[in-house]
Design a protein around this motif. Structure first.
Motif, PDB file in Angstrom:
ATOM      1  N   THR A  10      43.411 -14.974 -48.516  1.00 27.32           N
ATOM      2  CA  THR A  10      43.580 -13.517 -48.430  1.00 27.32           C
ATOM      3  C   THR A  10      45.060 -13.163 -48.270  1.00 27.32           C
ATOM      4  O   THR A  10      45.462 -12.501 -47.310  1.00 27.32           O
ATOM      5  N   ILE A  11      45.875 -13.580 -49.226  1.00 26.39           N
ATOM      6  CA  ILE A  11      47.325 -13.372 -49.143  1.00 26.39           C
ATOM      7  C   ILE A  11      47.754 -12.179 -49.996  1.00 26.39           C
ATOM      8  O   ILE A  11      47.253 -11.974 -51.108  1.00 26.39           O
ATOM      9  N   THR A  12      48.635 -11.364 -49.460  1.00 27.99           N
ATOM     10  CA  THR A  12      49.276 -10.263 -50.185  1.00 27.99           C
ATOM     11  C   THR A  12      50.724 -10.180 -49.711  1.00 27.99           C
ATOM     12  O   THR A  12      51.150 -10.929 -48.830  1.00 27.99           O
ATOM     13  N   CYS A  13      51.480  -9.235 -50.266  1.00 28.82           N
ATOM     14  CA  CYS A  13      52.881  -9.094 -49.864  1.00 28.82           C
ATOM     15  C   CYS A  13      53.359  -7.669 -50.064  1.00 28.82           C
ATOM     16  O   CYS A  13      52.688  -6.848 -50.693  1.00 28.82           O
ATOM     17  N   ALA A  14      54.541  -7.379 -49.517  1.00 31.61           N
ATOM     18  CA  ALA A  14      55.226  -6.098 -49.694  1.00 31.61           C
ATOM     19  C   ALA A  14      56.716  -6.373 -49.639  1.00 31.61           C
ATOM     20  O   ALA A  14      57.157  -7.374 -49.063  1.00 31.61           O
ATOM     21  N   THR A  15      57.512  -5.478 -50.226  1.00 28.25           N
ATOM     22  CA  THR A  15      58.966  -5.657 -50.257  1.00 28.25           C
ATOM     23  C   THR A  15      59.678  -4.498 -49.576  1.00 28.25           C
ATOM     24  O   THR A  15      59.245  -3.349 -49.655  1.00 28.25           O
ATOM     25  N   ASP A  16      60.768  -4.845 -48.886  1.00 24.87           N
ATOM     26  CA  ASP A  16      61.655  -3.867 -48.256  1.00 24.87           C
ATOM     27  C   ASP A  16      62.815  -3.648 -49.212  1.00 24.87           C
ATOM     28  O   ASP A  16      63.697  -4.502 -49.338  1.00 24.87           O
ATOM     29  N   PRO A  17      62.877  -2.497 -49.922  1.00 22.48           N
ATOM     30  CA  PRO A  17      63.908  -2.290 -50.933  1.00 22.48           C
ATOM     31  C   PRO A  17      65.295  -2.056 -50.361  1.00 22.48           C
ATOM     32  O   PRO A  17      66.292  -2.258 -51.044  1.00 22.48           O
ATOM     33  N   ALA A  18      65.376  -1.649 -49.101  1.00 20.59           N
ATOM     34  CA  ALA A  18      66.675  -1.366 -48.492  1.00 20.59           C
ATOM     35  C   ALA A  18      67.339  -2.620 -47.948  1.00 20.59           C
ATOM     36  O   ALA A  18      68.569  -2.713 -47.894  1.00 20.59           O
ATOM     37  N   ASN A  61      66.112  -5.940 -48.857  1.00 21.99           N
ATOM     38  CA  ASN A  61      65.800  -7.085 -49.722  1.00 21.99           C
ATOM     39  C   ASN A  61      65.052  -8.177 -48.966  1.00 21.99           C
ATOM     40  O   ASN A  61      65.496  -9.314 -48.854  1.00 21.99           O
ATOM     41  N   ARG A  62      63.875  -7.805 -48.448  1.00 20.43           N
ATOM     42  CA  ARG A  62      63.033  -8.740 -47.732  1.00 20.43           C
ATOM     43  C   ARG A  62      61.610  -8.696 -48.280  1.00 20.43           C
ATOM     44  O   ARG A  62      61.172  -7.681 -48.838  1.00 20.43           O
ATOM     45  N   LEU A  63      60.907  -9.810 -48.088  1.00 20.23           N
ATOM     46  CA  LEU A  63      59.518  -9.940 -48.505  1.00 20.23           C
ATOM     47  C   LEU A  63      58.658 -10.167 -47.268  1.00 20.23           C
ATOM     48  O   LEU A  63      58.930 -11.063 -46.475  1.00 20.23           O
ATOM     49  N   LEU A  64      57.622  -9.353 -47.108  1.00 15.43           N
ATOM     50  CA  LEU A  64      56.682  -9.528 -46.012  1.00 15.43           C
ATOM     51  C   LEU A  64      55.373 -10.052 -46.580  1.00 15.43           C
ATOM     52  O   LEU A  64      54.810  -9.476 -47.517  1.00 15.43           O
ATOM     53  N   VAL A  65      54.890 -11.154 -46.020  1.00 15.91           N
ATOM     54  CA  VAL A  65      53.654 -11.792 -46.463  1.00 15.91           C
ATOM     55  C   VAL A  65      52.585 -11.568 -45.404  1.00 15.91           C
ATOM     56  O   VAL A  65      52.818 -11.799 -44.213  1.00 15.91           O
ATOM     57  N   ARG A  66      51.420 -11.140 -45.834  1.00 13.63           N
ATOM     58  CA  ARG A  66      50.258 -10.987 -44.936  1.00 13.63           C
ATOM     59  C   ARG A  66      49.162 -11.912 -45.437  1.00 13.63           C
ATOM     60  O   ARG A  66      48.830 -11.916 -46.615  1.00 13.63           O
ATOM     61  N   ARG A  67      48.599 -12.702 -44.524  1.00 15.42           N
ATOM     62  CA  ARG A  67      47.522 -13.592 -44.932  1.00 15.42           C
ATOM     63  C   ARG A  67      46.711 -14.064 -43.731  1.00 15.42           C
ATOM     64  O   ARG A  67      47.132 -13.918 -42.566  1.00 15.42           O
ATOM     65  N   ASN A  68      45.563 -14.622 -44.047  1.00 11.76           N
ATOM     66  CA  ASN A  68      44.671 -15.153 -43.020  1.00 11.76           C
ATOM     67  C   ASN A  68      45.140 -16.536 -42.609  1.00 11.76           C
ATOM     68  O   ASN A  68      45.258 -17.434 -43.434  1.00 11.76           O
ATOM     69  N   GLU A  69      45.425 -16.695 -41.327  1.00 11.71           N
ATOM     70  CA  GLU A  69      45.839 -17.993 -40.791  1.00 11.71           C
ATOM     71  C   GLU A  69      44.952 -18.322 -39.601  1.00 11.71           C
ATOM     72  O   GLU A  69      44.994 -17.650 -38.575  1.00 11.71           O
ATOM     73  N   GLY A  70      44.098 -19.321 -39.751  1.00  8.98           N
ATOM     74  CA  GLY A  70      43.225 -19.727 -38.664  1.00  8.98           C
ATOM     75  C   GLY A  70      42.216 -18.679 -38.262  1.00  8.98           C
ATOM     76  O   GLY A  70      41.810 -18.614 -37.101  1.00  8.98           O
ATOM     77  N   SER A 109      42.696 -15.324 -38.386  1.00  5.00           N
ATOM     78  CA  SER A 109      43.325 -14.055 -38.035  1.00  5.00           C
ATOM     79  C   SER A 109      44.405 -13.723 -39.054  1.00  5.00           C
ATOM     80  O   SER A 109      44.994 -14.609 -39.665  1.00  5.00           O
ATOM     81  N   MET A 110      44.674 -12.415 -39.208  1.00  7.38           N
ATOM     82  CA  MET A 110      45.704 -11.991 -40.143  1.00  7.38           C
ATOM     83  C   MET A 110      47.074 -12.056 -39.473  1.00  7.38           C
ATOM     84  O   MET A 110      47.254 -11.555 -38.352  1.00  7.38           O
ATOM     85  N   TYR A 111      48.020 -12.689 -40.170  1.00  5.11           N
ATOM     86  CA  TYR A 111      49.394 -12.825 -39.686  1.00  5.11           C
ATOM     87  C   TYR A 111      50.358 -12.258 -40.723  1.00  5.11           C
ATOM     88  O   TYR A 111      50.077 -12.248 -41.928  1.00  5.11           O
ATOM     89  N   TYR A 112      51.518 -11.813 -40.228  1.00  3.79           N
ATOM     90  CA  TYR A 112      52.613 -11.374 -41.088  1.00  3.79           C
ATOM     91  C   TYR A 112      53.785 -12.339 -40.944  1.00  3.79           C
ATOM     92  O   TYR A 112      54.094 -12.788 -39.836  1.00  3.79           O
ATOM     93  N   SER A 113      54.460 -12.621 -42.046  1.00 10.32           N
ATOM     94  CA  SER A 113      55.672 -13.456 -42.038  1.00 10.32           C
ATOM     95  C   SER A 113      56.712 -12.781 -42.916  1.00 10.32           C
ATOM     96  O   SER A 113      56.421 -12.379 -44.050  1.00 10.32           O
ATOM     97  N   LEU A 114      57.924 -12.665 -42.390  1.00 10.24           N
ATOM     98  CA  LEU A 114      59.010 -11.958 -43.075  1.00 10.24           C
ATOM     99  C   LEU A 114      60.069 -12.939 -43.557  1.00 10.24           C
ATOM    100  O   LEU A 114      60.491 -13.824 -42.802  1.00 10.24           O
ATOM    101  N   PHE A 115      60.526 -12.762 -44.819  1.00 11.40           N
ATOM    102  CA  PHE A 115      61.511 -13.663 -45.415  1.00 11.40           C
ATOM    103  C   PHE A 115      62.581 -12.874 -46.160  1.00 11.40           C
ATOM    104  O   PHE A 115      62.307 -11.790 -46.689  1.00 11.40           O
ATOM    105  N   PRO A 116      63.798 -13.419 -46.253  1.00 15.33           N
ATOM    106  CA  PRO A 116      64.773 -12.853 -47.185  1.00 15.33           C
ATOM    107  C   PRO A 116      64.208 -12.969 -48.602  1.00 15.33           C
ATOM    108  O   PRO A 116      63.681 -14.028 -48.983  1.00 15.33           O
ATOM    109  N   LEU A 117      64.296 -11.913 -49.377  1.00 16.56           N
ATOM    110  CA  LEU A 117      63.700 -11.906 -50.712  1.00 16.56           C
ATOM    111  C   LEU A 117      64.330 -12.953 -51.623  1.00 16.56           C
ATOM    112  O   LEU A 117      63.634 -13.615 -52.401  1.00 16.56           O
ATOM    113  N   ALA A 118      65.639 -13.139 -51.510  1.00 13.33           N
ATOM    114  CA  ALA A 118      66.309 -14.141 -52.346  1.00 13.33           C
ATOM    115  C   ALA A 118      65.812 -15.545 -52.032  1.00 13.33           C
ATOM    116  O   ALA A 118      65.625 -16.371 -52.939  1.00 13.33           O
ATOM    117  N   ASP A 119      65.567 -15.830 -50.755  1.00 13.13           N
ATOM    118  CA  ASP A 119      65.036 -17.138 -50.376  1.00 13.13           C
ATOM    119  C   ASP A 119      63.643 -17.335 -50.963  1.00 13.13           C
ATOM    120  O   ASP A 119      63.321 -18.399 -51.522  1.00 13.13           O
TER     121      ASP A 119
END
Length: 320
Positions: free
Chosen positions: A168-176, A178-187, A189-199
């Motif tokens: 159950t993974i999805t994502c969203a982007t912060d245009p200001a 340049n970050r990617l937020l990932v939402r998915r089921n982990e164990g 429960s739903m968790y969010y993880s934030l990453f630099p978009l370039a990475d």
């Protein structure tokens, strides 16, 4: 004498070597760990403004889902299920910010499309979205993230896939920022993880800026309908469809990603006169003049017997 670890350094050590192209995220030891520079947030108590109302998308019989805006190339993207699909084949619509349809792409076996992201690369727009659905039905949800160039009328080619084996993974982007937020089921429960978009685009998921469980939204169960982010805040949309405006239960919520806690939750009656109004999708949009807007969508229909579906977008723009 050893040097104390910063939160970012500790977070890097927790995830280093465990994440990468096609790898699953390892859970940090703590429930929430983050080091995101503090930012302003949208005041959700302020009135909403209509951006566009009751437009038809390429797939006329299905509601809008997630959306994202390419602030460089000035293009809006909205996901929806394809007409005639078993339920997990999606269509990505391209529109102007005024709601004029300019193109579309079909993406088979993708998932549900609750949230998508977009990355400007020169004059091109690269879509980030779920893929490799776990079921060919309305219950199908993505098991990986896909990144591909939007090409009107085509199907995705040269697709990069990340975080395969997810649930159950999805994502969203912060245009200001340049970050990617990932939402998915982990164990479970739903968790969010934030990453630099370039990475993330380079397949490097080894240094999350934040990782935290989704906090409770309201006092009971809610119907989750979308999310987006700006700076250090996550915004979510929940609620169900209603024929009677008096029954509206759609809420916008702001969550501090550094603490993983809800800081504001507000009922929204934006678009309350839409027939069978159902909240669907969120994004952040920057105007030509540089103003930031928190946008959220609503699906509607002409009447209860019609197969036709419309898309509308509203926004809040007061930062505090």
């Amino acid at each position: 004498m050893s040097t104390p670890l910063s939160r970012r350094t500790a977070l890097r050590m927790t995830g280093a070597g465990l994440l990468g192209l096609g790898a699953a995220l390892a859970l940090p030891a703590a429930d929430a760990s983050a080091d995101v520079p503090a930012s302003q947030r949208f005041d959700l108590s302020q009135p909403s403004t209509e951006r566009f109302r009751s437009v038809s998308l390429h797939e006329t019989h299905h509601a809008m889902q997630g959306m994202a805006y390419d602030n460089v190339n000035r293009r809006l993207y909205i996901a929806q299920i394809q007409n005639g699909s078993d339920g997990d084949d999606l269509c990505v619509n391209e529109l102007t910010i005024e709601g004029v349809l300019t193109g579309h792409m079909h993406v088979s076996n993708a998932g549900h499309g609750v949230s998508i992201g977009v990355e400007p690369v020169g004059t091109s727009s690269y879509i980030w979205m779920e893929c490799d659905s776990d079921a060919h039905s309305d219950a199908g949800r993505g098991t990986a993230l896909a990144r591909f160039k939007f090409v009107d009328g085509a199907t995705p080619s040269s697709v990069q896939k990340f975080l395969t084996g997810s649930k159950t993974i999805t994502c969203a982007t912060d245009p200001a920022n340049n970050r990617l937020l990932v939402r998915r089921n982990e164990g479970g429960s739903m968790y969010y993880s934030l990453f630099p978009l370039a990475d993330a685009a380079a397949g490097d998921f080894s240094s999350p800026l934040a990782h935290f469980p989704q906090p409770a939204l309201g006092s009971g169960s809610v119907t989750f309908q979308g999310y987006t982010l700006l700076g250090s805040y996550l915004y979510t949309l929940d609620g169900t469809g209603h024929e009677d405006p008096a029954d509206i239960d759609s809420y916008v919520t702001a969550i501090d990603m550094n603490t993983g806690t809800v800081v504001q939750r507000s009922l929204t009656k934006a678009g309350e006169t839409l027939f069978y109004r159902e909240p669907e999708g969120m994004m952040v949009y920057r105007t030509v003049g540089g103003n930031l807007r928190l946008c959220f969508g609503f699906a509607s229909r002409p009447d209860m017997t019609s197969l036709e579906r419309y898309a509308s977008v509203y926004f809040k723009d007061v930062l505090i």
